[in-house]
Design a protein around this motif. Structure first.
Motif, PDB file in Angstrom:
ATOM      1  N   ASP A 126      -9.740 -10.431  11.394  1.00 16.36           N
ATOM      2  CA  ASP A 126      -9.206 -10.998  10.153  1.00 16.36           C
ATOM      3  C   ASP A 126      -7.710 -10.732  10.056  1.00 16.36           C
ATOM      4  O   ASP A 126      -7.253  -9.607  10.276  1.00 16.36           O
ATOM      5  CB  ASP A 126      -9.898 -10.378   8.927  1.00 16.36           C
ATOM      6  N   PHE A 127      -6.960 -11.760   9.714  1.00 16.46           N
ATOM      7  CA  PHE A 127      -5.524 -11.628   9.489  1.00 16.46           C
ATOM      8  C   PHE A 127      -5.324 -11.506   7.977  1.00 16.46           C
ATOM      9  O   PHE A 127      -5.535 -12.458   7.242  1.00 16.46           O
ATOM     10  CB  PHE A 127      -4.788 -12.863  10.029  1.00 16.46           C
ATOM     11  N   TYR A 128      -4.921 -10.316   7.542  1.00 14.84           N
ATOM     12  CA  TYR A 128      -4.871 -10.046   6.099  1.00 14.84           C
ATOM     13  C   TYR A 128      -3.493 -10.275   5.488  1.00 14.84           C
ATOM     14  O   TYR A 128      -3.385 -10.472   4.284  1.00 14.84           O
ATOM     15  CB  TYR A 128      -5.277  -8.597   5.834  1.00 14.84           C
ATOM     16  N   TYR A 133      -1.436  -4.266   3.605  1.00 16.78           N
ATOM     17  CA  TYR A 133      -1.217  -2.934   4.200  1.00 16.78           C
ATOM     18  C   TYR A 133      -0.281  -2.093   3.341  1.00 16.78           C
ATOM     19  O   TYR A 133      -0.457  -0.878   3.225  1.00 16.78           O
ATOM     20  CB  TYR A 133      -0.669  -3.080   5.632  1.00 16.78           C
ATOM     21  N   LYS A 134       0.713  -2.736   2.740  1.00 15.85           N
ATOM     22  CA  LYS A 134       1.616  -2.002   1.842  1.00 15.85           C
ATOM     23  C   LYS A 134       0.841  -1.469   0.641  1.00 15.85           C
ATOM     24  O   LYS A 134       0.998  -0.327   0.224  1.00 15.85           O
ATOM     25  CB  LYS A 134       2.739  -2.932   1.358  1.00 15.85           C
ATOM     26  N   VAL A 135      -0.015  -2.340   0.085  1.00 17.54           N
ATOM     27  CA  VAL A 135      -0.803  -1.990  -1.105  1.00 17.54           C
ATOM     28  C   VAL A 135      -1.747  -0.813  -0.803  1.00 17.54           C
ATOM     29  O   VAL A 135      -1.841   0.137  -1.574  1.00 17.54           O
ATOM     30  CB  VAL A 135      -1.607  -3.233  -1.571  1.00 17.54           C
ATOM     31  N   ILE A 136      -2.438  -0.866   0.332  1.00 18.63           N
ATOM     32  CA  ILE A 136      -3.408   0.186   0.654  1.00 18.63           C
ATOM     33  C   ILE A 136      -2.704   1.472   1.089  1.00 18.63           C
ATOM     34  O   ILE A 136      -3.154   2.580   0.767  1.00 18.63           O
ATOM     35  CB  ILE A 136      -4.440  -0.273   1.709  1.00 18.63           C
ATOM     36  N   LEU A 210     -13.088 -12.755  -6.611  1.00 16.08           N
ATOM     37  CA  LEU A 210     -12.609 -11.810  -5.605  1.00 16.08           C
ATOM     38  C   LEU A 210     -13.737 -11.472  -4.646  1.00 16.08           C
ATOM     39  O   LEU A 210     -14.857 -11.202  -5.061  1.00 16.08           O
ATOM     40  CB  LEU A 210     -12.105 -10.521  -6.271  1.00 16.08           C
ATOM     41  N   VAL A 211     -13.423 -11.499  -3.359  1.00 14.24           N
ATOM     42  CA  VAL A 211     -14.427 -11.142  -2.360  1.00 14.24           C
ATOM     43  C   VAL A 211     -13.904 -10.012  -1.485  1.00 14.24           C
ATOM     44  O   VAL A 211     -12.693  -9.809  -1.348  1.00 14.24           O
ATOM     45  CB  VAL A 211     -14.820 -12.352  -1.472  1.00 14.24           C
ATOM     46  N   SER A 212     -14.851  -9.280  -0.913  1.00 12.22           N
ATOM     47  CA  SER A 212     -14.515  -8.219   0.027  1.00 12.22           C
ATOM     48  C   SER A 212     -14.339  -8.811   1.415  1.00 12.22           C
ATOM     49  O   SER A 212     -15.173  -9.573   1.880  1.00 12.22           O
ATOM     50  CB  SER A 212     -15.640  -7.181   0.065  1.00 12.22           C
ATOM     51  N   MET A 213     -13.247  -8.426   2.068  1.00 12.93           N
ATOM     52  CA  MET A 213     -13.034  -8.806   3.465  1.00 12.93           C
ATOM     53  C   MET A 213     -13.044  -7.542   4.329  1.00 12.93           C
ATOM     54  O   MET A 213     -12.374  -7.469   5.350  1.00 12.93           O
ATOM     55  CB  MET A 213     -11.699  -9.537   3.608  1.00 12.93           C
ATOM     56  N   LYS A 270      -1.586 -10.701  -2.394  1.00 10.93           N
ATOM     57  CA  LYS A 270      -1.127 -12.063  -2.718  1.00 10.93           C
ATOM     58  C   LYS A 270      -1.138 -12.969  -1.485  1.00 10.93           C
ATOM     59  O   LYS A 270      -0.955 -14.169  -1.571  1.00 10.93           O
ATOM     60  CB  LYS A 270       0.275 -12.024  -3.339  1.00 10.93           C
ATOM     61  N   ASP A 271      -1.371 -12.360  -0.308  1.00 12.84           N
ATOM     62  CA  ASP A 271      -1.335 -13.151   0.936  1.00 12.84           C
ATOM     63  C   ASP A 271      -2.620 -13.955   1.128  1.00 12.84           C
ATOM     64  O   ASP A 271      -3.672 -13.596   0.613  1.00 12.84           O
ATOM     65  CB  ASP A 271      -1.135 -12.228   2.145  1.00 12.84           C
TER      66      ASP A 271
END
Length: 304
Positions: A126-128, A133-136, A210-213, A270-271
């Motif tokens: 998966d391309f997130y 990554y900044k958020v997490i 909202l879904v989990s990826m 937001k991506d």
């Protein structure tokens, strides 16, 4: 909050049965980079300095050649955790003829003893996008604690492919935290909107749901939380579905949230997600990666 620097863990032991091959290391970038390499690069830019890949032991050499030697030269510490089908709780045995792995909860448990710091866990294919990554990373360095976890959610419509159905964890939110998660197996894109199949008929799903990826933020306490869940799952399902039963992280988290054992903060990116569920998804991903490089979001060569 932990004083240890967080790690990135990547679920990369899946079989890619719908894709038809080792999609985890299938090249999509102009220099043959797989999606996973862009994920590691985004994580590096966000502050992560250690990555742990959950793989099958027999694939280690493939991963080293196709990916991890380059990544290590670029400054990221690389470690492996091995998902082994035979590594299941005492009292159970692998049914004769079974080849399907036990699912992502079992993969997560393969990290026990290898991952001893707070960590983000993601899918390999998966391309997130860099924002996730900044958020997490921010969450893992300022807020995470045992039993206080996080999930980066994506809008359902942003996670669909035109090439077939997908499985997603549909999330409900209350006071900024995950209140419920339900695994929906057949979600599709129809006339530009999300729909899902239930009892043989297609029903609408909110595009903004909202879904989990599988983008979670945990501490190592999660291993102790998930062990009894996985054992109970084997008790309940191994006999009735010996060849295909599997347990996934969203189901485990749904149970833990329902029992009040953990809180999961809902973070949003937001991506727009994209990925390779099906072989037919690949040309679109190759084109998008090329666009991102042309726009300067990624350098031509990731690791100098």
């Amino acid at each position: 909050m932990s004083s240890k620097a967080p790690a990135l863990v990547i679920l990369a032991a899946g079989m890619g049965s719908r894709y038809g091959g080792m999609k985890q290391i299938d090249g999509v970038g102009s220099h043959g980079e797989p999606i996973i390499e862009f994920s590691i690069y985004d994580a590096y830019r966000a502050g992560f300095r250690k990555v742990v890949l959950i793989i099958k032991k027999e694939h280690e050499e493939l991963f080293r050649k196709a990916l991890t030697d380059r990544v290590a030269n670029g400054g990221m510490e690389v470690d492996f955790a091995y998902q082994d089908m035979n590594n299941i709780p005492e009292g159970f045995s692998v049914p004769e003829g079974r080849v399907k792995p036990w699912g992502t909860t079992h993969a997560l448990l393969a990290c026990k003893g290898v991952v001893n710091e707070p960590f983000a866990i993601i899918n390999a294919d998966d391309f997130y996008g860099a924002d996730a990554y900044k958020v997490i990373y921010d969450y893992l360095t300022t807020e995470v604690s045992d039993d206080n976890y996080a999930m980066v959610g994506f809008k359902c419509l942003n996670t669909l492919t035109e090439n077939g159905t997908v499985t997603r964890g549909l999330c409900e939110e209350k006071d900024g935290c995950l209140s419920k998660i339900r695994e929906i197996q057949k979600i599709a894109l129809k006339d530009g909107h999300a729909v899902y199949e239930e009892d043989g008929e297609w029903k609408p799903l909110s595009d903004d749901a909202l879904v989990s990826m599988n983008f979670w933020g945990f501490t190592p306490k999660i291993f102790d939380e998930c062990e009894p869940i996985f054992t109970q799952f084997l008790k309940d399902h191994l006999e009735e579905n010996p060849m295909k039963c599997e347990h996934v992280i969203p189901t485990a988290m749904g149970d833990l949230v329902a029992e009040g054992k953990v809180k999961v903060k809902m973070l949003a990116s937001k991506d727009k997600w994209f990925g390779v569920t099906y072989k037919e998804d690949k040309p679109g991903v190759v084109a998008k990666i090329a666009e991102l490089k042309a726009a300067g979001i990624y350098p031509d060569v990731l690791w100098k």
